[in-house]
Design an enzyme around this catalytic site. Structure first.
Site, PDB file in Angstrom:
ATOM      1  N   HIS A 561      -2.097  -4.878  -3.273  1.00  0.00           N
ATOM      2  CA  HIS A 561      -2.227  -5.805  -4.392  1.00  0.00           C
ATOM      3  C   HIS A 561      -3.673  -6.267  -4.581  1.00  0.00           C
ATOM      4  O   HIS A 561      -4.368  -6.596  -3.632  1.00  0.00           O
ATOM      5  CB  HIS A 561      -1.316  -7.010  -4.144  1.00  0.00           C
ATOM      6  CG  HIS A 561      -1.492  -8.137  -5.118  1.00  0.00           C
ATOM      7  ND1 HIS A 561      -1.040  -8.067  -6.415  1.00  0.00           N
ATOM      8  CD2 HIS A 561      -2.079  -9.343  -4.987  1.00  0.00           C
ATOM      9  CE1 HIS A 561      -1.321  -9.187  -7.035  1.00  0.00           C
ATOM     10  NE2 HIS A 561      -1.958  -9.975  -6.201  1.00  0.00           N
ATOM     11  N   LEU A 563      -6.894  -5.198  -5.439  1.00  0.00           N
ATOM     12  CA  LEU A 563      -8.012  -4.720  -4.642  1.00  0.00           C
ATOM     13  C   LEU A 563      -9.353  -5.227  -5.153  1.00  0.00           C
ATOM     14  O   LEU A 563     -10.304  -5.354  -4.378  1.00  0.00           O
ATOM     15  CB  LEU A 563      -8.019  -3.191  -4.610  1.00  0.00           C
ATOM     16  CG  LEU A 563      -6.856  -2.513  -3.880  1.00  0.00           C
ATOM     17  CD1 LEU A 563      -7.118  -1.035  -3.735  1.00  0.00           C
ATOM     18  CD2 LEU A 563      -6.616  -3.134  -2.520  1.00  0.00           C
ATOM     19  N   ALA A 614      -2.982   2.017  -5.029  1.00  0.00           N
ATOM     20  CA  ALA A 614      -4.083   1.074  -5.201  1.00  0.00           C
ATOM     21  C   ALA A 614      -3.933   0.348  -6.534  1.00  0.00           C
ATOM     22  O   ALA A 614      -3.824   0.984  -7.579  1.00  0.00           O
ATOM     23  CB  ALA A 614      -5.420   1.804  -5.155  1.00  0.00           C
ATOM     24  N   GLU A 615      -3.933  -0.979  -6.464  1.00  0.00           N
ATOM     25  CA  GLU A 615      -3.887  -1.792  -7.683  1.00  0.00           C
ATOM     26  C   GLU A 615      -5.277  -2.387  -7.899  1.00  0.00           C
ATOM     27  O   GLU A 615      -5.626  -3.419  -7.326  1.00  0.00           O
ATOM     28  CB  GLU A 615      -2.838  -2.896  -7.531  1.00  0.00           C
ATOM     29  CG  GLU A 615      -2.629  -3.735  -8.775  1.00  0.00           C
ATOM     30  CD  GLU A 615      -1.646  -4.867  -8.537  1.00  0.00           C
ATOM     31  OE1 GLU A 615      -0.474  -4.573  -8.254  1.00  0.00           O
ATOM     32  OE2 GLU A 615      -2.061  -6.037  -8.603  1.00  0.00           O
ATOM     33  N   ASP A 616      -6.080  -1.723  -8.701  1.00  0.00           N
ATOM     34  CA  ASP A 616      -7.483  -2.115  -8.890  1.00  0.00           C
ATOM     35  C   ASP A 616      -7.831  -2.061 -10.368  1.00  0.00           C
ATOM     36  O   ASP A 616      -7.874  -0.977 -10.961  1.00  0.00           O
ATOM     37  CB  ASP A 616      -8.396  -1.189  -8.082  1.00  0.00           C
ATOM     38  CG  ASP A 616      -9.865  -1.478  -8.321  1.00  0.00           C
ATOM     39  OD1 ASP A 616     -10.197  -2.636  -8.658  1.00  0.00           O
ATOM     40  OD2 ASP A 616     -10.688  -0.560  -8.175  1.00  0.00           O
TER      41      ASP A 616
END
Length: 898
Positions: A561, A563, A614-616
């Site tokens: 969550h 990043l 990846a949550e970015d």
């Protein structure tokens, strides 16, 4: 047994000694000087064969279209600067890996901190607490078991160690009329066998083991003779009372005599057993020795291969050690636990700020105080009959991910906090029937403030107690696996709760061991605490947390969550600049990137089929690239732009003004970064202050009915939006719980602003029982999932666009072998529009958003097959009917011969 001894002698030719000693909370590997016999050249050649090729700027060179190191003058300076940043980062990664090998043997050992830290039962009838608090001057444990008195169970004066690690012991209490064990006694607390209660002595047990292993007379050669051989060899080399030179002629004469006797005895043994191939085994000297050293081993074990094969095929002897370890029942009869299962406790520390009580950082279960006081850690050690027994294996990783995002607390239809048990029994079967193959849970890690939806975590190792017990969560995961569903966890390692009473903030006083000091340790806007990824113990803590969820709860994947909060010291709130300067300037946290690389490396080493997402929002370059190519090693990345686009388009204008080319550009803009996870709306759009797309469509002027139900046009918009995102967007699709049937209300957790109401903290499952827009939307979503399961959409290569017309609002593209055709126009339909296609032949319609079962008008119900051989601009053309606000999917049923 000599056969076992022979095996070890063969394995020990390199004479390598390995010892492990405790250090830095882990173990160290020490190699003896015997390794020096292996030359440096041999080591380097072995490494070259085993290690994969490494290019720390590989993905960047591929993106920029160059080969080798990026140093050409035609590339801008930002590219060169970013390439140098990647090299420096890989150099730092190599140094960190060497540090891990020196201090903890390997990465998986570093990630096993949960086996050492926290509160664990010791095999010597006691419980031990190990906690890292380098800033504290005193440490003890308090709880119900010692009436919360901080002097009863404290660490001794020699602590902490050099690394700030404290150890506190809680001895089990001896029952009345019981005496301490005469010698050291182990107890088995977890398994339910009690063989050790027989009080058997070791000699009789070993005799039983030999009797069960050897047949009568089979082992007679083993005894006495080998002792005699050993004694004789010792006398020859060292003498009985004085030193004897082993190189003297007389000494070797004695050895040769001993060898001759052994050979004669072997022959006699064979003859006496009449060729029954019983074991001709002995220690024999070959007579070859000189002062410079042996030409070969002077002593060797000779045995018969047929006998060896027969012995190795035998069943193992009696497990005598089980008869020496006392069982749980014997322990319960003699002792009462120092801290019982379910007992409350807290850590008591003397800090520079004074005495404080803290929840253990490694707590696996935390409960709030029933009287509204401080929460407490719970010692979780259920008896064997209450420990959950896993029934199902992990499902195989599917070709495409259809993810159903869930929150346990709001998963029920009642205005209350739902539980793991209710979710398992009521919601999991629904998800399976809806066609999804993954559930992604958020809000699972312990958090005190329910209104934050679980993102301000106070206990990273603990499941939220408001939903149930650890065994209940295990049952949920196991049931999901039995249904063929993978279970992903939304893990929050980018920041932590600022709660100093129940979280990690100021854990050991002003030192703030887990977080950065000063401004850098606080999130710029959210007020949360920021981890110090440069600290070795913080790396152990976070990596161990990931491994804990995989090992203890069988989690199959993680969504990391937010990043951007950890990748930059400005927490991702600065506007990105052109080029690569934004990703390698002074605001980039290299230590955070090294942690993410280690996390991906460790997880995929632990389970090659695990999935990391990846949550970015900043789309950091190399998110999904391989670590050896300069990437961070994620499998997927989340793209929020499609959801933001649809929300803005529906709220701020009519569909008559939508521009198809801009929609396509938004949906495909980031797909070069790797496998993309897309959604039309997730929980973020539905949280307080927002609204679901269903609500947004209801609020627009084109919904002329002005009722609580959608009209045909509004329903068509929702379907075409969902199919567009699903088919063009990415490699995985996410839907938030309830949005598949158009949940008409936002999500709002109880908080002081709404008088702690649960009215909007639930899901209205009853809506799908009515034969209306909600059940029709659910049927559409279910058919969409079935389309991907049967034919395959998400696992196919990116879409190839055939036709885009902004004026007519038409779109056509292929993905794999499927042809997708969209008409976004609200009023203009086409009876026979020519669409360019790559292959001529007969096409079959397999999906129609305008079907009556989906709430459409069913204009194409009679159209099933169509074909064309006409060629236009190098492509074949296909005449298709295109109703307004609809989309169809065709499959090439039969190819024409040209």
């Amino acid at each position: 047994m000599w056969q076992v001894f022979a095996t070890f002698k063969q394995a020990d030719k390199g004479n390598t000694k390995r010892t492990r000693r405790f250090g830095r909370g882990g173990f160290q590997l020490c190699l003896s000087a015997a390794d020096a016999s292996v030359t440096q050249q041999e080591k380097s050649s072995k490494r070259k064969d085993k290690e994969p090729k490494i290019n720390s700027t590989g993905f960047l060179e591929e993106a920029e279209g160059v080969s080798g190191s990026i140093s050409s003058k035609e590339f801008e300076l930002s590219v060169k600067a970013f390439a140098q940043f990647l090299r420096d980062r890989y150099k730092a990664l190599k140094g960190l890996r060497q540090k891990i090998v020196a201090w903890d043997l390997d990465l998986l050992e570093l990630a096993s901190g949960y086996e050492i830290f926290g509160l664990h039962r010791h095999r010597k009838h006691r419980v031990e607490l190990v906690e890292w608090a380098p800033g504290a001057r005193f440490c003890s444990i308090v709880g119900d078991f010692n009436s919360w008195q901080h002097r009863k169970n404290a660490a001794d004066r020699k602590q902490p160690d050099d690394f700030g690690v404290w150890r506190v012991v809680i001895e089990d209490k001896l029952r009345e009329e019981q005496e301490e064990d005469e010698w050291y006694q182990e107890y088995n607390y977890k398994d339910n066998f009690d063989l050790g209660d027989e009080n058997s002595d070791i000699d009789s047990l070993l005799q039983r083991a030999n009797d069960e292993y050897w047949e009568p007379g089979e082992d007679e050669y083993m005894y006495d003779r080998h002792e005699q051989v050993a004694n004789e060899v010792f006398k020859v080399f060292f003498g009985s009372h004085e030193t004897v030179d082993p190189y003297e002629k007389g000494s070797f004469y004695e050895l040769e005599k001993l060898r001759d006797e052994a050979e004669e005895r072997v022959k006699a043994l064979k003859a006496s057993h009449c060729n029954e191939e019983l074991p001709p085994t002995d220690v024999i000297y070959d007579g070859k020795y000189n002062k410079k050293g042996p030409s070969k081993r002077p002593l060797e074990i000779v045995d018969d291969p047929i006998w060896t094969k027969r012995v190795l095929a035998k069943k193992p002897p009696l497990a005598y050690w089980k008869h020496l370890i006392k069982g749980r029942k014997a322990w319960q009869e003699k002792y009462t636990p120092g801290i019982p299962h379910g007992g409350r406790y807290r850590i008591y520390l003397h800090t520079n700020e004074g005495p404080v009580e803290r929840i253990s950082a490694w707590s696996t279960y935390i409960l709030p105080d029933p009287d509204g006081g401080l929460a407490s850690s719970i010692y979780w050690e259920p008896p064997p009959r209450e420990i959950f027994q896993w029934q199902h294996e992990r499902p195989a990783r599917p070709k495409s991910l259809r993810i159903y995002e869930c929150h346990i607390g709001i998963s029920g239809s009642e205005a209350k906090i739902s539980t793991f048990m209710e979710f398992t029994d009521n919601v999991l079967p629904y998800i399976k029937d809806a066609g999804y193959n993954v559930i992604q849970l958020f809000g699972i890690q312990e958090h005190r403030d329910y209104s934050t939806a679980g993102y301000k975590v106070t206990g990273v190792f603990a499941i939220s107690s408001r939903f149930g017990r650890p065994e209940d969560f295990k049952r949920l995961v196991d049931t999901a696996h039995g249904l063929g569903l993978l279970v992903f966890l939304d893990v929050v390692h980018s920041y932590a709760s600022p709660d100093t009473l129940n979280g990690l903030a100021a854990f050991d006083g002003a030192n703030d061991c887990y977080f950065h000091p000063g401004k850098r340790g606080h999130h710029k806007y959210w007020g949360t605490r920021m981890y110090n990824y440069n600290n070795y113990e913080v790396l152990r803590f976070l990596l161990s947390n990931l491994k804990w969820w995989v090992k203890e709860y069988h989690i199959d994947g993680f969504n990391f969550h937010s990043l951007a909060s950890m990748l930059y010291t400005h927490n991702g709130f600065e506007k990105a600049s052109e080029g690569y300067d934004f990703f390698c300037n002074q605001y980039v946290d290299q230590d955070a990137q090294l942690y993410l690389i280690l996390a991906n490396e460790m997880l995929h080493k632990l389970n090659p089929n695990i999935v990391t997402i990846a949550e970015d929002v900043s789309f950091y370059p190399g998110l999904c690239q391989h670590i050896n190519e300069g990437g961070l090693g994620f499998d997927y990345f989340v793209c929020m732009q499609p959801a933001d686009m649809w929300s803005w388009l529906i709220r701020n204008g009519s569909d008559e003004h939508w521009i198809v080319s801009q929609i396509v550009e938004t949906l495909t803009r980031q797909r070069s970064f790797g496998k993309m996870v897309v959604f039309t709306e997730n929980h973020t759009q539905s949280m307080a202050g927002g609204m679901s797309l269903y609500q947004a469509v209801l609020s627009r002027s084109f919904n002329e009915s002005k009722e609580e139900k959608l009209d045909v046009r509004g329903l068509a918009i929702l379907k075409i939006v969902r199919l567009t995102t699903f088919s063009i967007g990415g490699s995985a699709y996410v839907n938030f719980m309830g949005n598949e049937f158009g949940h008409p209300e936002r999500v709002e957790f109880p908080r002081p602003g709404n008088k702690n109401s649960f009215a909007l903290a639930c899901r209205r499952w009853n809506l799908i029982k009515d034969n209306g827009p909600h059940s029709q939307l659910k049927a559409f979503d279910q058919a969409l999932m079935k389309l991907d399961e049967v034919v395959g959409v998400l696992n196919k290569p990116p879409a190839e666009f055939l036709y885009i017309d902004d004026k007519l609002k038409l779109l056509a593209f292929t993905r794999g072998r499927l042809l997708f055709v969209f008409n976004f126009h609200s009023s203009c339909s086409h009876d026979a529009f020519q669409i360019p296609v790559q292959d001529a032949g007969e096409y079959e319609m397999i999906f129609d958003s305008d079907h009556k079962m989906f709430g459409g008008q069913g204009k194409l119900i009679e159209v099933s097959r169509t074909s064309s051989l006409q060629r236009k601009n190098g492509l074949f053309t296909l005449e298709l009917p295109l109703p307004s606000l609809s989309a169809q999917v065709y499959r090439l049923r039969r190819m024409a011969k040209i």
